[in-house]
Design a protein around this motif. Structure first.
Motif, PDB file in Angstrom:
ATOM      1  N   LEU A 266       7.832   4.634  12.798  1.00 59.88           N
ATOM      2  CA  LEU A 266       8.340   4.569  11.420  1.00 59.88           C
ATOM      3  C   LEU A 266       7.692   3.416  10.649  1.00 59.88           C
ATOM      4  N   THR A 267       7.474   2.289  11.341  1.00 64.70           N
ATOM      5  CA  THR A 267       6.840   1.175  10.623  1.00 64.70           C
ATOM      6  C   THR A 267       5.366   1.456  10.352  1.00 64.70           C
ATOM      7  N   LEU A 268       4.769   2.328  11.186  1.00 70.00           N
ATOM      8  CA  LEU A 268       3.366   2.679  10.960  1.00 70.00           C
ATOM      9  C   LEU A 268       3.174   3.564   9.738  1.00 70.00           C
ATOM     10  N   PHE A 269       3.978   4.606   9.645  1.00 71.18           N
ATOM     11  CA  PHE A 269       3.787   5.659   8.658  1.00 71.18           C
ATOM     12  C   PHE A 269       3.632   5.095   7.245  1.00 71.18           C
ATOM     13  N   PRO A 270       2.737   5.573   6.409  1.00 69.08           N
ATOM     14  CA  PRO A 270       1.815   6.698   6.638  1.00 69.08           C
ATOM     15  C   PRO A 270       0.518   6.289   7.318  1.00 69.08           C
ATOM     16  N   ASN A 271       0.420   5.027   7.734  1.00 67.31           N
ATOM     17  CA  ASN A 271      -0.755   4.660   8.524  1.00 67.31           C
ATOM     18  C   ASN A 271      -0.610   5.202   9.935  1.00 67.31           C
ATOM     19  N   VAL A 272      -1.736   5.351  10.616  1.00 66.85           N
ATOM     20  CA  VAL A 272      -1.656   5.592  12.046  1.00 66.85           C
ATOM     21  C   VAL A 272      -2.237   4.396  12.796  1.00 66.85           C
ATOM     22  N   MET A 273      -3.135   3.682  12.118  1.00 66.46           N
ATOM     23  CA  MET A 273      -3.708   2.467  12.687  1.00 66.46           C
ATOM     24  C   MET A 273      -4.130   1.570  11.538  1.00 66.46           C
ATOM     25  N   PRO A 274      -3.248   0.650  11.160  1.00 66.30           N
ATOM     26  CA  PRO A 274      -3.567  -0.185  10.009  1.00 66.30           C
ATOM     27  C   PRO A 274      -4.701  -1.168  10.306  1.00 66.30           C
ATOM     28  N   SER A 275      -5.499  -1.457   9.273  1.00 65.97           N
ATOM     29  CA  SER A 275      -6.560  -2.446   9.416  1.00 65.97           C
ATOM     30  C   SER A 275      -6.031  -3.800   8.981  1.00 65.97           C
ATOM     31  N   SER A 276      -6.321  -4.825   9.781  1.00 70.38           N
ATOM     32  CA  SER A 276      -5.873  -6.169   9.401  1.00 70.38           C
ATOM     33  C   SER A 276      -6.902  -6.828   8.487  1.00 70.38           C
ATOM     34  N   LEU A 277      -8.068  -6.199   8.325  1.00 67.53           N
ATOM     35  CA  LEU A 277      -9.104  -6.782   7.473  1.00 67.53           C
ATOM     36  C   LEU A 277      -8.876  -6.424   6.010  1.00 67.53           C
ATOM     37  N   ASP A 278      -8.575  -5.149   5.770  1.00 66.45           N
ATOM     38  CA  ASP A 278      -8.374  -4.668   4.410  1.00 66.45           C
ATOM     39  C   ASP A 278      -7.497  -3.421   4.474  1.00 66.45           C
ATOM     40  N   PRO A 279      -6.342  -3.455   3.805  1.00 64.55           N
ATOM     41  CA  PRO A 279      -5.439  -2.293   3.893  1.00 64.55           C
ATOM     42  C   PRO A 279      -6.138  -0.992   3.501  1.00 64.55           C
ATOM     43  N   ALA A 280      -7.171  -1.086   2.653  1.00 66.52           N
ATOM     44  CA  ALA A 280      -7.861   0.128   2.222  1.00 66.52           C
ATOM     45  C   ALA A 280      -8.618   0.783   3.371  1.00 66.52           C
ATOM     46  N   TRP A 281      -8.896   0.020   4.429  1.00 67.93           N
ATOM     47  CA  TRP A 281      -9.660   0.559   5.553  1.00 67.93           C
ATOM     48  C   TRP A 281      -8.746   1.114   6.657  1.00 67.93           C
ATOM     49  N   SER A 282      -7.457   1.112   6.416  1.00 66.95           N
ATOM     50  CA  SER A 282      -6.526   1.600   7.434  1.00 66.95           C
ATOM     51  C   SER A 282      -6.728   3.087   7.681  1.00 66.95           C
ATOM     52  N   LEU A 283      -6.488   3.492   8.914  1.00 69.48           N
ATOM     53  CA  LEU A 283      -6.461   4.921   9.222  1.00 69.48           C
ATOM     54  C   LEU A 283      -5.074   5.453   8.879  1.00 69.48           C
ATOM     55  N   THR A 284      -5.033   6.544   8.138  1.00 74.91           N
ATOM     56  CA  THR A 284      -3.747   7.086   7.704  1.00 74.91           C
ATOM     57  C   THR A 284      -3.601   8.533   8.171  1.00 74.91           C
TER      58      THR A 284
END
Lengths: 335, 502
Positions: A266-284
């Motif tokens: 639940l804390t992930l969604f809608p990300n599946v693997m957040p990026s700590s470098l830039d939120p725009a690079w997160s896998l969603t």
């Protein structure tokens, strides 16, 4: 609900299934060292999970396969990024599977002791590493614009993830102790109960710390609700084992695992693997997912196969529902 | 970077090592599951003790083997993500689906019912227990089907379109992926080859015991079953191999030209028996050939044209741009020959063995000392020669155990290496498929770890197999002959030790 969201939920369900089921067989593996007083008791413990551990492990394979099919980018980033921890887990699972099958195949004490050592370590190490891996996924790791993990192995060993690893170890061992109490008779059952109680208290402290940290960092109302369920169920599980209600305790420790894993997702969604470098690079769920057509086929497959799997796996537990004790281990093979 | 240790090279070595190793166990698992199920069926129907003994004996060897097959299979699933992440990103939409199907439909089946079978001897009524091993068998076969459908897509991609925006291939027709002729012929070929392994395994081990006149009733039955399996599977492998070859001549002309060291296209094209060539210059220095046979194998016509390596290379350069599109030709050429040679040798030994074990060759009633006399295999007028020739057959039969395994391994090496430089033929090159973020050190570490662990496990596995092979079928107990009538076991004696425990 859109299909990639459905598959996000289904993958969460597969991980919940995996940790619920293999959680207790990892726990029992760890207990062979903590609980058993002699070789026969060790064998009793191993045999409580004997008929089911293999089926439990398939939940992991299915989670892996489903991630590959439904979220190829997630699968690719996760498994190439967490290369070394995954390598260690794989080696453990290889040795563990062989250990169960080969331990009793020779009578020599040396041979059997070596495999028993193997069962202990290969249950303990993955139990820790899965927690570390999920801690890192939730916390976010160094993912670049190309969806590649650019961190190091050392980056994965941060305090939050390590606490996560301790939580999964404690929780699985507690879950395993409750299972052992549920599946055995005699002296070992009483000691499983007593140990489960202690393990439950340790788990409660660690888990509360980890879940509160998660909630403070990433939480919303939904994750708070899941966290409360996990905490209440854990307290219930400890209470139930104290009064000797093993069945209830096992169901509740299972709910603890389910709710805690649900909270992480639940804390992930809608990300599946957040990026700590830039939120725009997160896998969603959208940029990592497969095409709608593939997801549709997979949904049909899951809709038909999953109930069947639950049915026959459930039946296995019914077939082997009887408790076992030292008297059920044949003396001539009890080397 | 030194090319020999480039991550791509290492990742390929790791894939090759782990896959060939995994595939030593898979075919034996598939065939032994079915053969054990067949023997157990014979027991349930006839109640003859020799069938139960045979079931327990082969079942135990099956379990020792499947343990390795299962654990090495786990690596296969995760290896794509670890070492081949760009491959996974590019084809996950297509390739992931059969993999997920395999897990959901086949693995669950197999692993759940195997637990029931192992531990269920005193928990399940006879027929339900029997059903469990059949379920395991179905699970192993389904699993092979899904993985072969996935592999066939890499050999001959169908049912997809390229999504340029996402930079990947996307599935458009899953049914086509599952039913294209590459998948079906590959499945047919791999299954028959798997039964070749199981048949040879049974023949070799039965011969080992029969040569020592031990466990004769069980081993004679097993020998005949093994021989029949060997023959049916051998014929099936040859037929399916021919079909698969024709499919490949159309879909991957380069692979077949390399398999034949046919440098320049010819009509009619000859089949090569032996060739030694110069890869740089693109011709053979020595070639022994059968005229026209290759044309027949490719097109069912002795005079048709078959394109050569140089022709296909040129055509692919025109289609895909400059580059070398030739696989490692000696590997393809010799891999193809080892595959066919060892496979067909197994079939021949099966035919000879079945002929030699006809009723006629049982010792004549006057010479027998018991009901279960070992067949003398050969009855010449010269009595001195008979036992010696018989001994020779037992020795050859024992060696046969290795033949289909060698054939299988080379078959896979040929199939996979013959497709290079492509990982998905005509769509994705192997060098574009590796994980860009994984370092040389990481791949090297994992390759060494897997190799060492696998080597250690191989020693352990073989020693265990030898121990149990030598021990022979177990003596039956009261409990074996009186299985429970209730699911979950009888309450006759609640404290009785379990029939099987770890």
């Amino acid at each position: 609900m859109e299909l990639h969201n459905v598959w996000f939920v289904l993958i969460a369900v597969l991980w919940i299934g995996y940790f619920f089921l293999e959680g207790f067989d990892f726990g029992v593996g760890v207990l062979t060292k903590l609980l058993a007083r002699d070789r026969t008791e060790k064998r009793v413990l191993i045999n409580t999970i004997g008929p089911v551990w293999d089926g439990n492990e398939v939940w992991l394979l299915t989670a892996g396969g489903a991630t590959f099919a439904a979220f190829p980018e997630w699968y690719a980033t996760l498994f190439s990024g967490f290369y070394l921890p995954l390598l260690i887990i794989l080696i453990c699972l290889i040795v563990r599977g062989v250990a169960f099958e080969y331990r009793a195949k020779r009578p020599e004490e040396n041979w059997q002791r070596n495999w028993e050592q193997a069962i202990f370590w290969t249950s303990l190490i993955p139990a820790v590493l899965w927690g570390v891996a999920f801690g890192n996924i939730v916390r976010g790791v160094k993912i670049d614009a190309e969806m590649e993990y650019v961190g190091t192995f050392g980056d994965l060993l941060n305090p939050y993830a390590i606490l996560g690893g301790l939580v999964t170890l404690a929780l699985f061992t507690f879950h395993g102790a409750v299972f052992a109490a549920l599946k055995t008779v005699g002296d070992i059952r009483a000691r499983s109960q007593a140990l489960a109680l202690k393990l439950g208290l340790v788990t409660a402290v660690l888990a509360l710390g980890f879940l509160l940290w998660t909630q403070a960092d990433k939480g919303d109302a939904w994750s708070l609700a899941a966290m409360l369920v996990a905490v209440v169920a854990l307290v219930g599980a400890i209470g139930a084992i104290k009064v000797g209600r093993e069945g209830w305790s096992f169901a509740l420790s299972g709910i603890t695992i389910a709710a805690a894993v649900a909270m992480l997702f639940l804390t992930l969604f809608p990300n599946v693997m957040p990026s700590s470098l830039d939120p725009a690079w997160s896998l969603t769920v959208t940029n990592a997912s497969s095409s709608p057509y593939t997801l549709k086929i997979m949904t049909w497959c899951a809709a038909i196969a999953t109930p069947l799997v639950l049915l026959y796996q459930g039946w296995t537990y019914w077939v082997f529902r009887k408790r076992i004790g030292t008297q059920h281990i044949a003396a001539d093979a009890a080397h | 970077m030194d090319l020999a240790l480039a991550p791509e090279t290492l990742a390929r070595w790791q894939f090759g090592i782990t896959t060939v190793y995994h595939f030593l166990f898979v075919p034996l698992t598939i065939s032994l599951a079915a053969l054990t199920a067949g023997l157990q069926t014979a027991w349930v129907r006839t109640e003859k003790e020799k069938y139960l003994k045979a079931t327990k004996f082969w079942g135990k060897l099956f379990l020792i083997n499947i343990a390795m097959g299962v654990v090495t299979g786990i690596v296969q699933e995760f290896q794509f993500g670890m070492n081949w992440s760009d491959y996974s990103r590019f084809v996950g939409d297509i390739f992931g689906a059969p993999l997920a199907f395999e897990a959901l439909i086949a693995f669950f089946f197999e692993s759940t019912f195997i637990g029931l079978w192992i531990f269920g001897w005193d928990k399940l009524p006879k027929k339900i227990h029997l059903a469990c091993i059949w379920m395991v068998s179905i699970g192993t076969i389904l699993s092979a089907y899904f993985i072969l459908a996935a592999n066939s897509w890499m050999q001959h991609p169908v049912g997809y379109k390229i999504n340029a925006e996402r930079g990947r291939a996307e599935l458009t027709d899953f049914w086509l992926v599952l039913t294209q002729n590459t998948a079906l012929t590959q499945f047919f070929h791999t299954m028959t080859a798997a039964f070749l392994v199981g048949g040879a395994f049974m023949v070799g081990i039965s011969a080992f015991h029969l040569a020592r006149k031990k466990h004769v009733p069980v081993m004679r039955t097993s020998l005949r079953l093994g021989l029949i399996t060997l023959i049916i599977a051998g014929l099936g492998t040859a037929i399916s191999g021919d079909l698969l070859g024709k499919v490949m001549f159309k879909q991957q002309p380069m692979k077949m030209a390399a398999a034949e060291a046919l440098w320049d296209g010819e009509a009619p094209a000859p089949f090569s028996i032996f060739a030694y060539g110069d890869v740089e210059k693109g011709h053979n220095k020595v070639a022994i050939e059968i005229p026209g046979l290759l044309s027949f194998l490719a097109n069912d016509d002795f005079s048709s044209y078959v394109p050569g390596i140089n022709d296909v290379n040129k055509a692919e350069q025109e289609q895909f741009g400059p580059g070398d599109y030739r696989p490692n030709i000696p590997v393809a050429y010799w891999g193809f020959r080892w595959m066919i040679g060892f496979g067909m040798a197994s079939l021949a030994i099966g035919v000879v063995g079945l002929w030699l074990t006809r009723k006629k060759f049982l010792l004549s009633p006057g010479m027998r000392t018991g009901e279960d006399e070992v067949p003398n295999l050969v009855l010449f007028k010269s009595k001195a020669l008979n036992p010696r020739l018989t001994t020779w057959y037992w020795i050859i039969a024992l060696w046969t155990m290795a033949f289909p395994l060698i054939a299988n391994s080379w078959g896979w090496i040929f199939t996979e290496m013959g497709r290079q430089p492509w990982v998905v033929y005509g769509v994705l090159r192997t060098r574009d498929a590796v994980s860009p973020g994984v370092s040389q050190g990481e791949v090297l570490a994992s390759m060494i770890t897997f190799t060492l662990v696998y080597a250690a496990l191989a020693v352990i596995e073989v020693k265990l197999l030898v121990k149990y092979i030598k021990a022979g079928p177990p003596e039956l107990t009261e409990a074996d002959l009186n299985p429970p009538t209730k699911i979950g076991g009888d309450d006759r004696d609640a404290d009785r030790p379990m029939a099987f425990s770890y």
